[in-house]
Write an enzyme that holds these catalytic residues in place. Sequence first.
Site, PDB file in Angstrom:
ATOM      1  CD  GLU A 168       5.896   3.112   5.934  1.00 14.68           C
ATOM      2  OE1 GLU A 168       7.065   2.650   6.273  1.00 14.68           O
ATOM      3  OE2 GLU A 168       4.726   2.938   5.709  1.00 14.68           O
ATOM      4  CD  GLU A 204       0.943  -1.235   2.833  1.00 15.87           C
ATOM      5  OE1 GLU A 204       1.143  -1.092   1.952  1.00 15.87           O
ATOM      6  OE2 GLU A 204       1.560  -0.992   3.278  1.00 15.87           O
ATOM      7  CB  SER A 243       3.876  -3.358  11.679  1.00 15.07           C
ATOM      8  OG  SER A 243       2.657  -2.236  11.851  1.00 15.07           O
TER       9      SER A 243
END
Length: 272
Positions: free
Chosen positions: A190, A123, A53
Amino acid sequence: MSVHHPDIKRVTTHIIQEMKNRGEKISCLTAYDYSLASIVDAAGVELILVGDSASNVMAGHETTLPITLDQMIYHAASVVRAVKRALVVVDLPFGSYQGNSEEALRSAIRIMKESGAHAVKMEGGLEIKDSVVRILSAGVPVMGHLGLTPQSIYKFGTYSVRAKAEAEAQKLLEDALMLEETGCFSVVLEKIPSTLTKQVSESLTIPTIGIGAGPHADGQILVLHDMLGINKEFKPRFLRHYADLSTIMHDAITNYVGDVKGRSFPNEKESY
């Protein structure tokens, strides 16, 4: 006021696991630089994520995809130099591990050696299993990440809640169990339904860390700049603003500009 336990000198993956075992919630935040990481660490969070991020927060990109491995190592090293207690986890950026387990291992080793971080995050589920296995075989702790996976945003086409359909929810549960069985020490969930978070968290023996996933995860994580109100444009339902630093900083800088132009800064006491 710091809330950390004074007898713990360094949070480890073992301590994170013990927290889940005794039902103690795990607090996590992101950090990308030395100054803010030192504040986050001193405040008592157990886990600091150097997230990709940073691509959005620090560099202004629309997605997390543009950030490079070299840039992630730069941010991670800055954070590690500041942290005395928290466990520091670093995102493997897009393109550094997908589809090639040898490249994944090289990427993870570079992060660990060049930044001094304590673990990496990846991920995906079954599709990245080979990379997870290879990295773990080198002794590098791995945190998984399921649900909304921002590196796949162009595949999803939206940042909306994931795994609302039964088939996707079942795959997420299977992927979470696979990541645990493979040896991951934790999994980020998430933007998934709260009921699914509860099911996954109760099915796993390793801790789950939620973001936009309701109260049933074993821990919670937010992006630091979002929860501090530095980034005021991002207002999802799951975000709670704990400060309005954007306004405070704007007012301070405005006052500084006024003092410079009005010749009241610096004054005689602020001069040599």
